[in-house]
Design a protein around this motif. Sequence first.
Motif, PDB file in Angstrom:
ATOM      1  N   ASP A   1       0.827  -1.212   0.000  1.00 42.16           N
ATOM      2  CA  ASP A   1       0.000   0.000   0.000  1.00 42.16           C
ATOM      3  C   ASP A   1       0.857   1.256   0.000  1.00 42.16           C
ATOM      4  O   ASP A   1       0.496   2.278  -0.599  1.00 42.16           O
TER       5      ASP A   1
ATOM      6  N   LYS B   1      -1.002 -12.777  -4.130  1.00 41.64           N
ATOM      7  CA  LYS B   1      -1.959 -11.873  -4.736  1.00 41.64           C
ATOM      8  C   LYS B   1      -1.412 -10.450  -4.788  1.00 41.64           C
ATOM      9  O   LYS B   1      -2.141  -9.512  -5.147  1.00 41.64           O
TER      10      LYS B   1
ATOM     11  N   THR C   1      -1.259  -8.956  -8.473  1.00 38.08           N
ATOM     12  CA  THR C   1      -2.573  -8.534  -8.986  1.00 38.08           C
ATOM     13  C   THR C   1      -2.997  -7.224  -8.357  1.00 38.08           C
ATOM     14  O   THR C   1      -3.490  -6.312  -9.023  1.00 38.08           O
ATOM     15  N   ARG C   2      -2.790  -7.087  -7.065  1.00 37.40           N
ATOM     16  CA  ARG C   2      -3.174  -5.842  -6.387  1.00 37.40           C
ATOM     17  C   ARG C   2      -2.328  -4.676  -6.869  1.00 37.40           C
ATOM     18  O   ARG C   2      -2.838  -3.573  -7.094  1.00 37.40           O
TER      19      ARG C   2
ATOM     20  N   SER D   1      -3.393  -3.571 -10.356  1.00 39.51           N
ATOM     21  CA  SER D   1      -4.727  -2.983 -10.407  1.00 39.51           C
ATOM     22  C   SER D   1      -4.813  -1.621  -9.749  1.00 39.51           C
ATOM     23  O   SER D   1      -5.723  -0.848 -10.053  1.00 39.51           O
ATOM     24  N   GLU D   2      -3.861  -1.275  -8.866  1.00 39.27           N
ATOM     25  CA  GLU D   2      -3.970  -0.029  -8.104  1.00 39.27           C
ATOM     26  C   GLU D   2      -3.029   1.065  -8.587  1.00 39.27           C
ATOM     27  O   GLU D   2      -3.244   2.233  -8.269  1.00 39.27           O
TER      28      GLU D   2
ATOM     29  N   SER E   1      -3.395 -12.223 -13.245  1.00 35.51           N
ATOM     30  CA  SER E   1      -3.233 -10.775 -13.083  1.00 35.51           C
ATOM     31  C   SER E   1      -3.655 -10.032 -14.343  1.00 35.51           C
ATOM     32  O   SER E   1      -4.329  -8.985 -14.283  1.00 35.51           O
TER      33      SER E   1
ATOM     34  N   TYR F   1      -7.447  -9.997 -14.643  1.00 35.75           N
ATOM     35  CA  TYR F   1      -8.050  -9.007 -13.744  1.00 35.75           C
ATOM     36  C   TYR F   1      -8.008  -7.622 -14.391  1.00 35.75           C
ATOM     37  O   TYR F   1      -8.972  -6.852 -14.298  1.00 35.75           O
TER      38      TYR F   1
END
Length: 745
Positions: free
Chosen positions: A597, A644, A647-648, A651-652, A680, A683
């Motif tokens: 994050d 994961k 993928t995160r 996507s972000e 990924s 998605y």
Amino acid sequence: MAAPTLSVEQQIQQLDDARKLVLGDVTYYQPIIQGILPIIGPSARVELRRWGAEFLAETFAAPRVPAQQKETLSLIVLETLKVMIENPQEDPAVVKSIVQTAASVYPLVFRWIINNSYDGPTWERMLAIKSRIFRIWDSAASGVRICCIKFAQRVVLVQTAGPDADPRRGDPMEVSLNMVPQNHPLLAPRNLEAEASGLLDRMLGVFQESTRYSDAILIDATLNTLSILIRARPHIANRILNVILNFNPLKQANSPMTPKLRVMVKSMEKTTRLLLMHINKRYADYVLPDPSNADKYSDPQNPLAGRIQQYVERMMRSRNEIFDEASRKRGPPEPTDGLDAAKRQKLAAPVPSATPRFHVPPLKPGPCTVAELFTVTTDEGLKAFDVSVLTQDLVVKIGITILQKLDADTLNQAVEGVRQRYKSLAAAQPEELDPATAPLGVDEDDDDYEPDYFNAEDTEQILNKLDNAPPPEEPKIKVPDVALQHFTLPPPPPLTPDQAVQIGQGTVTRVFGVMQTLEEPAKKIKSGMNRLAASAYDRDAWITIITRLATRASAGLEEPATPVKIESNGADSSSLSNTIRESLYLYVIEDFRKRIDIAVAWLCEEWYNDKVQMKLGEDAVLHYEKWVLKVLDGIVPYLDARDKVLTRFLSEIPGLSLDVLTRVKGLCRDPAMVNLALTSLLYLVMMRPPVREIALDAVEDIWSTYEDAKPIAAKYLTKWRPGFAERLKSKDDEEEEKKGNGIAA
């Protein structure tokens, strides 16, 4: 003329000098070992043989010596080891060091024979050493037998199949039975595995034979070697654990308990308990064939983990019952003064004080030092001890320990004794006048003063005095008070660029040090790009401050000065902003799964800064593309097939380029990562329509490049690109037609 013969002490001194040389530079090991082998041979004095055997064991156990160099040295010393250990009259200390050396050498020689099958004499020497060690295992002294157990553990490790090597986690120098080809002329895998199985049974036999319970040293040594076998060879872990769980270290506690037996039983019980507790804590890493599924096996209801826990609890209860039984049978201690507290009232006996009176001797007459004032002991030895020789930390620890165990009444008595000393010392001092309140120019005899009376002077006498008086002085001019002028410190010398860079780096380091101490905040509602940077003293606030320092502090949003370009690795690497960016990158990569994050928040700031720069003018340096690729390159090598995080991340982050998708396509080189890469990309196709086409292009490129990815990639392309199914069918028809034409021809 013959050279003078050196004594044994002089030779050992020279050998010690050689040891100091190799400890400083490992490149000297090979010439020095070749030079000392004739000196420490079987015909040498026992002192020299002991030194030489110990030096060889130290050499092959030293982590600083490279593995390739150890392999070369093992071939040099093998003949000497064989001759020394086959001597039946050899000194036990020499044999002990030789067995230790053989335990370190065996994997190296095994690897050499795997790659050099023509070298039969070397393997015969190693087999002779191994056979001799196994023959003396049961009859040698305890120290030698412990080393034999270690050698047997190394043989089992080498001659059993290990788990599949993972280049990201495994040891590149690990040796196992998997490395031996089936048609090797010297090494037969089936025979080696059978020998290793028999050796393991021999090691575990110490737990099953009651006659060996009396030798706790061997049992403890065996337990200490089993942990490595359980970790490195999961397929034999359950076999070892079943034997340990059937072993009762407290079995001999039922016999008459002697002090020696008491120590032995306690040692075996503690070693067994600690080993099982460690295995139970690391169960997924040690026992399971697939540690990635550790979450499935971490349930306490797991049969093996529950059995280990029950065994440990049972051992602890049995230990408390056995070793605390004597104190429970004796009951509470009798009063030492012959009178019970409950009987004193009936007998009217005087109740003694709980704490004896602590006597502090008075000071000797005369002057004294501060140390004498506060010294309350009467022991002359303690008075003569110089406390200044102790370190400050040791004094603090001693003081804290004494204060914790000191009785409060004794402390109060000592303080009262020092107070009485101080009062007596103050009473013995003469009373002095306070200079602030004492009258000036007053003597004790002022009360007896009586003035003298004289006749008054006439006018003529007064005029004569005035004529003879000196001329009057001019009156002094009183200078008014002048106020101090304004004082200004001189300006500091200008900082050089190198000094400014060092100060900036130190500031960045301190800021990240503060962030390391902050706890991760609970889930909050964020305000997006317009949130306040310092609204709370938590990790998110510091992250926002740091990212904006990196992206906005010196970005030049109002006065662009350089042409538009993408930042490269060599562009202004010494600036404060790039220093902060590099520190942020290292902070994220250190634990990227928990700090992804932070990476996304930072890259969003970089993307926003680039957009504002491009909007204000054509002169800008763009940073987003460089750092998003660098972060991606940092986390890709450590990804797992079930992660994961990728993928995160994809996507972000606010912007996706062809270079980013090229990194994702590169994951498909590893068949285990194909599913992660395609998931990924799928998605992105489903949730980010602006990049759908380039993501589908990446999937199609994977389909055409990697054979392992074709089934999954074809499934995704058939669903999201309707024309792909027809093209695929036509391509299959063309291939079948070509095959048919070839058969017809």
